[in-house]
Motif scaffolding. Structure first.
Motif, PDB file in Angstrom:
ATOM      1  N   LEU A   4       0.834  -1.206   0.000  1.00 21.94           N
ATOM      2  CA  LEU A   4       0.000   0.000   0.000  1.00 21.94           C
ATOM      3  C   LEU A   4       0.866   1.252   0.000  1.00 21.94           C
ATOM      4  CD1 LEU A   4      -2.805  -1.049   2.504  1.00 21.94           C
ATOM      5  CD2 LEU A   4      -3.057  -0.634   0.042  1.00 21.94           C
ATOM      6  N   ASP A   5       1.970   1.222   0.737  1.00 19.79           N
ATOM      7  CA  ASP A   5       2.886   2.359   0.750  1.00 19.79           C
ATOM      8  C   ASP A   5       3.486   2.579  -0.641  1.00 19.79           C
ATOM      9  OD1 ASP A   5       2.419   2.729   3.433  1.00 19.79           O
ATOM     10  OD2 ASP A   5       4.245   1.705   4.101  1.00 19.79           O
ATOM     11  N   ALA A   6       3.839   1.482  -1.305  1.00 21.10           N
ATOM     12  CA  ALA A   6       4.399   1.584  -2.661  1.00 21.10           C
ATOM     13  C   ALA A   6       3.356   2.134  -3.627  1.00 21.10           C
ATOM     14  CB  ALA A   6       4.886   0.216  -3.122  1.00 21.10           C
ATOM     15  N   PHE A   7       2.115   1.672  -3.467  1.00 19.79           N
ATOM     16  CA  PHE A   7       1.040   2.175  -4.326  1.00 19.79           C
ATOM     17  C   PHE A   7       0.821   3.670  -4.103  1.00 19.79           C
ATOM     18  CE2 PHE A   7      -3.506   3.330  -4.484  1.00 19.79           C
ATOM     19  CZ  PHE A   7      -3.661   3.313  -5.864  1.00 19.79           C
ATOM     20  N   THR A   8       0.817   4.101  -2.848  1.00 22.66           N
ATOM     21  CA  THR A   8       0.634   5.518  -2.531  1.00 22.66           C
ATOM     22  C   THR A   8       1.709   6.367  -3.190  1.00 22.66           C
ATOM     23  OG1 THR A   8      -0.417   5.005  -0.416  1.00 22.66           O
ATOM     24  CG2 THR A   8       0.514   7.214  -0.661  1.00 22.66           C
ATOM     25  N   PHE A   9       2.945   5.856  -3.204  1.00 21.82           N
ATOM     26  CA  PHE A   9       4.053   6.586  -3.843  1.00 21.82           C
ATOM     27  C   PHE A   9       3.834   6.696  -5.350  1.00 21.82           C
ATOM     28  CE2 PHE A   9       8.294   6.520  -5.866  1.00 21.82           C
ATOM     29  CZ  PHE A   9       8.756   7.734  -5.415  1.00 21.82           C
ATOM     30  N   ILE A  10       3.449   5.583  -5.982  1.00 22.91           N
ATOM     31  CA  ILE A  10       3.195   5.591  -7.426  1.00 22.91           C
ATOM     32  C   ILE A  10       2.035   6.536  -7.755  1.00 22.91           C
ATOM     33  CG2 ILE A  10       2.342   4.187  -9.353  1.00 22.91           C
ATOM     34  CD1 ILE A  10       3.909   1.838  -8.122  1.00 22.91           C
ATOM     35  N   GLU A  11       0.983   6.449  -6.964  1.00 21.80           N
ATOM     36  CA  GLU A  11      -0.188   7.301  -7.177  1.00 21.80           C
ATOM     37  C   GLU A  11       0.188   8.778  -7.066  1.00 21.80           C
ATOM     38  OE1 GLU A  11      -4.805   6.959  -5.700  1.00 21.80           O
ATOM     39  OE2 GLU A  11      -3.228   6.979  -4.178  1.00 21.80           O
ATOM     40  N   SER A  12       1.087   9.098  -6.124  1.00 18.39           N
ATOM     41  CA  SER A  12       1.484  10.490  -5.904  1.00 18.39           C
ATOM     42  C   SER A  12       2.277  11.061  -7.080  1.00 18.39           C
ATOM     43  CB  SER A  12       2.324  10.601  -4.626  1.00 18.39           C
ATOM     44  OG  SER A  12       3.603  10.004  -4.798  1.00 18.39           O
ATOM     45  N   MET A  13       2.855  10.194  -7.898  1.00 22.22           N
ATOM     46  CA  MET A  13       3.623  10.650  -9.062  1.00 22.22           C
ATOM     47  C   MET A  13       2.722  10.915 -10.267  1.00 22.22           C
ATOM     48  SD  MET A  13       7.156   8.452  -9.031  1.00 22.22           S
ATOM     49  CE  MET A  13       6.377   6.848  -9.025  1.00 22.22           C
ATOM     50  N   VAL A  14       1.479  10.457 -10.202  1.00 20.55           N
ATOM     51  CA  VAL A  14       0.598  10.544 -11.362  1.00 20.55           C
ATOM     52  C   VAL A  14      -0.619  11.427 -11.114  1.00 20.55           C
ATOM     53  CG1 VAL A  14      -0.826   9.186 -12.952  1.00 20.55           C
ATOM     54  CG2 VAL A  14       1.333   8.237 -12.101  1.00 20.55           C
ATOM     55  N   ILE A  15      -1.213  11.314  -9.941  1.00 20.33           N
ATOM     56  CA  ILE A  15      -2.506  11.947  -9.680  1.00 20.33           C
ATOM     57  C   ILE A  15      -2.400  12.978  -8.565  1.00 20.33           C
ATOM     58  CG2 ILE A  15      -4.894  11.493  -8.951  1.00 20.33           C
ATOM     59  CD1 ILE A  15      -4.492   8.640 -10.060  1.00 20.33           C
ATOM     60  N   PRO A  16      -2.897  14.195  -8.797  1.00 22.64           N
ATOM     61  CA  PRO A  16      -2.913  15.214  -7.729  1.00 22.64           C
ATOM     62  C   PRO A  16      -3.684  14.712  -6.512  1.00 22.64           C
ATOM     63  CG  PRO A  16      -3.385  16.215  -9.857  1.00 22.64           C
ATOM     64  CD  PRO A  16      -3.398  14.720 -10.072  1.00 22.64           C
ATOM     65  N   LYS A  17      -3.252  15.128  -5.339  1.00 26.18           N
ATOM     66  CA  LYS A  17      -3.756  14.584  -4.093  1.00 26.18           C
ATOM     67  C   LYS A  17      -5.274  14.637  -3.955  1.00 26.18           C
ATOM     68  CE  LYS A  17      -2.981  14.725   0.901  1.00 26.18           C
ATOM     69  NZ  LYS A  17      -2.198  15.350   1.993  1.00 26.18           N
ATOM     70  N   LYS A  18      -5.895  15.736  -4.346  1.00 30.81           N
ATOM     71  CA  LYS A  18      -7.329  15.884  -4.106  1.00 30.81           C
ATOM     72  C   LYS A  18      -8.192  14.979  -4.991  1.00 30.81           C
ATOM     73  CE  LYS A  18      -8.057  19.856  -7.221  1.00 30.81           C
ATOM     74  NZ  LYS A  18      -8.599  21.227  -7.272  1.00 30.81           N
ATOM     75  N   TYR A  19      -7.571  14.338  -6.003  1.00 29.60           N
ATOM     76  CA  TYR A  19      -8.333  13.461  -6.890  1.00 29.60           C
ATOM     77  C   TYR A  19      -8.098  11.961  -6.620  1.00 29.60           C
ATOM     78  CZ  TYR A  19      -9.257  17.670  -9.584  1.00 29.60           C
ATOM     79  OH  TYR A  19      -9.673  18.924  -9.980  1.00 29.60           O
ATOM     80  N   ARG A  20      -7.223  11.646  -5.692  1.00 30.46           N
ATOM     81  CA  ARG A  20      -6.933  10.243  -5.432  1.00 30.46           C
ATOM     82  C   ARG A  20      -8.100   9.572  -4.725  1.00 30.46           C
ATOM     83  NH1 ARG A  20      -1.056  11.920  -2.986  1.00 30.46           N
ATOM     84  NH2 ARG A  20      -0.402  13.058  -4.858  1.00 30.46           N
ATOM     85  N   VAL A  21      -8.354   8.319  -5.104  1.00 28.96           N
ATOM     86  CA  VAL A  21      -9.479   7.566  -4.520  1.00 28.96           C
ATOM     87  C   VAL A  21      -9.147   7.173  -3.097  1.00 28.96           C
ATOM     88  CG1 VAL A  21     -10.910   5.499  -4.711  1.00 28.96           C
ATOM     89  CG2 VAL A  21     -10.184   6.725  -6.773  1.00 28.96           C
TER      90      VAL A  21
END
Length: 226
Positions: A209-226
């Motif tokens: 989950l930590d790795a996913f959060t890092f990947i997500e942070s490189m692609v999607i702005p914080k306010k749009y993350r699920v």
């Protein structure tokens, strides 16, 4: 006195239940890994003659291809919904967390409603880790050229769909504007393979989950993350 001689009848092997054999092979391949399941094991599980499987499928090569197609139809139909109308944050969420949680997602979130209706009647076994497609692709060096071709075509189609989705997300502001759409798509597909490796190696859920959060942070702005 002439001895009685039993003459084996010649002819084509008895017709088998093709779908039942595919499902047996698919379950064994996913549970144990395709590289650890000989055709004799599939025949035992399906309660059919090994020769009959050869006659019906032409050998292990085609049986594995049919298993991959079965998986695509049963569990990956959501990929068809990835286009310019799809919500990119939801797409990324589903792609990675399906691997992390073996498909057991919280569908109550409105952002992932697009992927809820998969119309699959196939029960997923508890010992089937992550994604069967990704698991099998990890051992592609042990497989045939036809399997590598299948992987290449599938990944190419996925990258194209993700690229269109990211292009549309840029207009909505749900992806960082500086990213190259195609390169980002290719990056996400590669990372999925890494997550499947982690899932099979008993990596902790929290680390994934930590790795996913890092990947997500490189692609999607914080306010749009699920």
């Amino acid at each position: 006195v002439q001895e009685n001689i039993r003459i084996k009848a010649r002819g084509r092997p008895k017709r088998i239940d093709r779908d039942a054999v595919i499902r047996s092979a698919f379950n064994l391949y996913w549970e144990h890994g395709v590289e650890h399941v000989p055709l004799t094991r599939v025949a035992e599980e399906a309660d059919v003659n090994r020769v009959s499987i050869y006659h019906e499928f032409g050998g292990e090569e085609n049986l594995l291809l049919e298993s991959l197609r079965f998986y695509k139809q049963a569990f990956q139909s959501r990929i068809k919904n990835i286009d310019e109308n799809a919500d990119l944050p939801a797409v990324v969420h589903v792609m990675f967390k399906t691997v992390i949680f073996d498909g057991a997602l919280d569908w109550s979130k409105p952002e992932v409603a697009l992927f809820k209706n998969d119309n699959s009647s196939i029960k997923r076994e508890p010992n089937h880790l992550g994604c069967f497609y990704l698991q099998t692709k990890l051992v592609r060096n042990l497989l045939r050229d036809s399997h590598s071709l299948y992987f290449d075509r599938f990944d190419s189609a996925l990258v194209k769909r993700l690229t269109r989705c990211i292009d549309a997300a840029r207009e909505k502001g749900t992806v960082f504007s500086h990213l190259d759409s195609k390169k980002t798509s290719e990056f996400l597909v590669l990372q999925l393979g890494l997550f499947q490796t982690l899932r099979q190696s008993n990596c902790s859920e929290q680390k994934m989950l930590d790795a996913f959060t890092f990947i997500e942070s490189m692609v999607i702005p914080k306010k749009y993350r699920v």
